[in-house]
Design a protein around this motif. Structure first.
Motif, PDB file in Angstrom:
ATOM      1  N   PRO A 112       0.809  -1.226   0.000  1.00 53.12           N
ATOM      2  CA  PRO A 112       0.000   0.000   0.000  1.00 53.12           C
ATOM      3  C   PRO A 112       0.842   1.275   0.000  1.00 53.12           C
ATOM      4  O   PRO A 112       0.294   2.360   0.004  1.00 53.12           O
ATOM      5  CB  PRO A 112      -0.782  -0.117   1.308  1.00 53.12           C
ATOM      6  N   TYR A 113       2.173   1.119  -0.004  1.00 56.37           N
ATOM      7  CA  TYR A 113       3.044   2.291   0.126  1.00 56.37           C
ATOM      8  C   TYR A 113       3.519   2.841  -1.214  1.00 56.37           C
ATOM      9  O   TYR A 113       3.959   3.972  -1.297  1.00 56.37           O
ATOM     10  CB  TYR A 113       4.265   1.941   0.984  1.00 56.37           C
ATOM     11  N   LEU A 114       3.459   1.996  -2.229  1.00 54.42           N
ATOM     12  CA  LEU A 114       3.965   2.414  -3.534  1.00 54.42           C
ATOM     13  C   LEU A 114       2.818   2.903  -4.421  1.00 54.42           C
ATOM     14  O   LEU A 114       1.841   2.188  -4.630  1.00 54.42           O
ATOM     15  CB  LEU A 114       4.683   1.231  -4.204  1.00 54.42           C
ATOM     16  N   ALA A 158      11.118  -2.800   5.524  1.00 55.96           N
ATOM     17  CA  ALA A 158      10.563  -3.766   6.487  1.00 55.96           C
ATOM     18  C   ALA A 158       9.329  -3.153   7.129  1.00 55.96           C
ATOM     19  O   ALA A 158       9.380  -2.036   7.639  1.00 55.96           O
ATOM     20  CB  ALA A 158      11.599  -4.088   7.551  1.00 55.96           C
ATOM     21  N   CYS A 159       8.219  -3.896   7.112  1.00 53.20           N
ATOM     22  CA  CYS A 159       6.981  -3.363   7.663  1.00 53.20           C
ATOM     23  C   CYS A 159       6.356  -4.365   8.630  1.00 53.20           C
ATOM     24  O   CYS A 159       5.963  -5.453   8.221  1.00 53.20           O
ATOM     25  CB  CYS A 159       6.009  -3.046   6.533  1.00 53.20           C
ATOM     26  N   PRO A 160       6.264  -4.024   9.919  1.00 61.64           N
ATOM     27  CA  PRO A 160       5.644  -4.937  10.877  1.00 61.64           C
ATOM     28  C   PRO A 160       4.124  -4.997  10.720  1.00 61.64           C
ATOM     29  O   PRO A 160       3.500  -5.987  11.080  1.00 61.64           O
ATOM     30  CB  PRO A 160       6.029  -4.339  12.234  1.00 61.64           C
ATOM     31  N   HIS A 161       3.541  -3.938  10.142  1.00 62.27           N
ATOM     32  CA  HIS A 161       2.078  -3.912  10.006  1.00 62.27           C
ATOM     33  C   HIS A 161       1.585  -5.001   9.079  1.00 62.27           C
ATOM     34  O   HIS A 161       0.521  -5.565   9.277  1.00 62.27           O
ATOM     35  CB  HIS A 161       1.617  -2.570   9.455  1.00 62.27           C
ATOM     36  N   LEU A 162       2.357  -5.258   8.040  1.00 59.91           N
ATOM     37  CA  LEU A 162       1.946  -6.265   7.064  1.00 59.91           C
ATOM     38  C   LEU A 162       2.640  -7.589   7.333  1.00 59.91           C
ATOM     39  O   LEU A 162       2.612  -8.489   6.529  1.00 59.91           O
ATOM     40  CB  LEU A 162       2.288  -5.788   5.655  1.00 59.91           C
ATOM     41  N   GLY A 183       9.951   5.178  11.284  1.00 60.60           N
ATOM     42  CA  GLY A 183      10.418   3.968  11.948  1.00 60.60           C
ATOM     43  C   GLY A 183      10.666   2.774  11.046  1.00 60.60           C
ATOM     44  O   GLY A 183      11.268   1.795  11.474  1.00 60.60           O
ATOM     45  N   HIS A 184      10.209   2.837   9.799  1.00 57.32           N
ATOM     46  CA  HIS A 184      10.349   1.683   8.904  1.00 57.32           C
ATOM     47  C   HIS A 184      11.735   1.653   8.259  1.00 57.32           C
ATOM     48  O   HIS A 184      12.084   2.576   7.532  1.00 57.32           O
ATOM     49  CB  HIS A 184       9.284   1.725   7.805  1.00 57.32           C
ATOM     50  N   PRO A 185      12.500   0.582   8.510  1.00 56.39           N
ATOM     51  CA  PRO A 185      13.811   0.484   7.879  1.00 56.39           C
ATOM     52  C   PRO A 185      13.689   0.347   6.364  1.00 56.39           C
ATOM     53  O   PRO A 185      12.847  -0.400   5.864  1.00 56.39           O
ATOM     54  CB  PRO A 185      14.395  -0.796   8.487  1.00 56.39           C
TER      55      PRO A 185
END
Ligand SMILES: [Cu+2]
Length: 567
Positions: free
Chosen positions: A147-149, A416-420, A467-469
């Motif tokens: 969802p970020y791109l 890296a996304c912990p949400h997904l 916070g997302h690496p």
């Protein structure tokens, strides 16, 4: 041949013969012969016709054609047996890559050529290393799970005119609830043809303009104040909500490209332009008032006002004459101005010292702490240049969410996304996922990060939540330039996760020992091996260097080192 002497049998023979001929004719009928891939192409293009407006339609059709070509090639491979399930030898893979590049050179130009070559390269890389990932279904899924791109076709033209275009990206929270935190922000692009003029208007959004290409003028007319500024590449200018603005591309040849970040001040994420000027197209807002009100307000007879507000039909961006441009240019200045306690005017980000740099890239940033103009919006603007073959070492933004756009070149990113990261769930999706998401707090002890990755081409937008690496790698045969807007920017930092300047240098050896269940000295040895900072050689460049150092052992070795030298 006795049978032919009997007329009945002769008749039966001709009947069978004619049936065979007729059936062959049917086989050659053009519809029956239609290639299913061609059929698919036709359907795909029709879908574009139905669903996509204007320029997007063209892009959409191009994508159909690319897919068609790819499938045709795959079929060719299947038929000729050149490739059995991707187990091509290095020579065959490389030959295919060369063919692909040649095809690009003969069929494409400029930007398209670059993109075409990049596709060849990606295909080659994929076949070379990661056969598992050649599954297009998986790739497709990965794309839709991101969802970020926002690829460039997600911009919609709001005002298209003969001399320019104003495109705005879809609302962030429309795509995913994970982006609700930035729902008030919108990103847009203003593209002006040489010698063109944007009609005066104001907008119900607090904005930052960044000039990424070309040169122009921006004029801000207020009640008791008039400011006109020259703009050039790298300029950043804060445009306050409600400022009455008009603009000009004064160059004779080059287009002017301005990227805009705006924060809505009315309904969240809803931005409107209000044209004081204009007539029929754009409609001027004066037309919303009754004639008798306008007569009294302007102290003019109705017919004169009707003439004034009825003439303009050419849209919001129109051609300006050289004399008009010269006259407007005369009033423009370069310097920032202090007006009623607030600083107005552009500053040039590229003339600042880079915040950090190395052989493989530079990063410039205007942060609210240093630039007063950005303070009330709590926003930052950054430029990242990554040289060809380079990458930025993984980092995260401590507090700010970045909205980045590619200005030049191509890059790939991994984040890296912990949400997904919770397997099998997609809490970001629209609609049904919403309540789901609120309930889905992480369960105890469950840590997983989804690898979000993709390719970025010119005009694509990526959201990097705080916070997302993340890391970017320059792909393609040129440097890559990325512009980023940062929201919630005050006191946000970039924390590097590898290299000489990484956060690890400030962690005690004993803490490292405890963290990795390994002797501290060994951990440090590994973490300190990368002695460069910020920007380093990317994976392809690195492989090439390593192979170069390995020497040549046997012919196979030699071949593969040549192949890797290409990237
Ligand atoms: Cu996330």
């Amino acid at each position: 041949m006795a049978i032919f002497t009997k007329p009945k049998l002769l008749f039966v023979f001709f009947l069978i013969l004619s049936l065979v001929l007729v059936s062959q004719c049917y086989d050659q009928n053009p519809r029956g012969d239609q290639d299913p891939q061609q059929e698919k192409l036709r359907e795909c293009q029709q879908r574009c016709e139905r669903q996509q407006p204007g320029q997007q339609r063209q892009l959409c059709k191009q994508r159909c054609e690319q897919q068609y070509k790819k499938e045709q090639q795959q079929q060719h491979e299947r038929e000729t047996g050149e490739d059995d399930l991707g187990n091509r030898g290095p020579e065959k893979r490389y030959r295919k890559f060369q063919e692909c590049q040649r095809r690009c050179q003969s069929e494409e130009q400029g930007q398209q050529l670059q993109e075409c070559q990049q596709r060849c390269q990606q295909e080659y890389q994929r076949e070379k290393g990661q056969q598992v990932e050649t599954n297009p279904e998986w790739e497709q899924q990965e794309k839709s799970n991101n969802p970020y791109l926002f690829e460039s076709q997600r911009f919609r033209s709001r005002y298209r005119a003969s001399h320019g275009d104003f495109r705005i990206l879809e609302k962030f929270n429309q795509r995913s609830q994970l982006l609700k935190g930035i729902e008030k922000y919108r990103v847009s692009v203003l593209e002006l043809e040489p010698q063109s003029f944007v009609l005066p208007h104001h907008c119900d959004g607090e904005a930052i303009f960044v000039v990424v290409k070309g040169q122009g003028i921006i004029s801000i007319a207020e009640q008791d104040n008039k400011n006109s500024f020259n703009l050039q590449k790298g300029d950043v200018i804060r445009v306050f909500a409600g400022s009455n603005v008009y603009m000009l591309n004064k160059d004779n040849n080059e287009k002017l490209f301005v990227y805009v970040l705006a924060k809505s001040v009315n309904a969240p994420g809803n931005l409107q332009q209000y044209f004081s000027a204009g007539g029929q197209n754009p409609e001027t807002f004066y037309k919303a008032f009754s004639s008798d009100i306008l007569e009294s307000a302007f102290n003019n007879p109705r017919d004169k006002l009707e003439r004034l507000f009825g003439q303009h039909k050419e849209g919001i961006i129109i051609k300006a004459s050289e004399e008009q441009i010269r006259a407007i240019s005369e009033h423009a200045s370069r310097s920032t101005q202090q007006t009623k306690g607030r600083t107005q005017g552009p500053f040039n980000l590229l003339k600042e010292r880079p915040l950090f740099e190395s052989k493989f890239g530079q990063f410039f940033e205007a942060c609210p702490e240093r630039f007063e103009q950005l303070r009330d919006l709590d926003a930052a603007v950054g430029f990242m240049n990554i040289n060809q073959g380079g990458m930025v070492l993984p980092y995260y933004n401590t507090k700010s969410t970045k909205l980045v756009m590619v200005v030049e070149g191509n890059a790939r990113f991994e984040m890296a996304c912990p949400h997904l990261g919770r397997q099998g769930q997609s809490p970001w999706s629209r609609g049904q996922g919403r309540e789901h998401e609120q309930e889905q707090e992480q369960e105890e002890g469950e840590v997983h990060y989804q690898k979000i990755r993709g390719n970025l081409n010119v005009g694509d937008v990526l959201v990097i939540p705080a916070g997302h690496p993340i890391t970017f790698v320059a792909t393609g045969n040129s440097n890559v330039r990325i512009v980023g807007f940062g929201v919630d920017a005050q006191n946000s930092k970039k924390n590097f996760l590898a290299g000489k300047q990484s956060i690890w240098r400030n962690v005690d050896r004993e803490a490292k020992e405890l963290s990795f269940s390994m002797p501290g000295r060994e951990v440090e040895e590994i973490l300190q091996k990368q002695d460069q900072s910020y920007f380093v050689a990317g994976p392809e460049h690195r492989q090439q260097r390593e192979r170069g150092e390995e020497g040549r052992r046997g012919q196979d070795q030699y071949l593969s080192s040549i192949l890797d030298f290409v990237f």
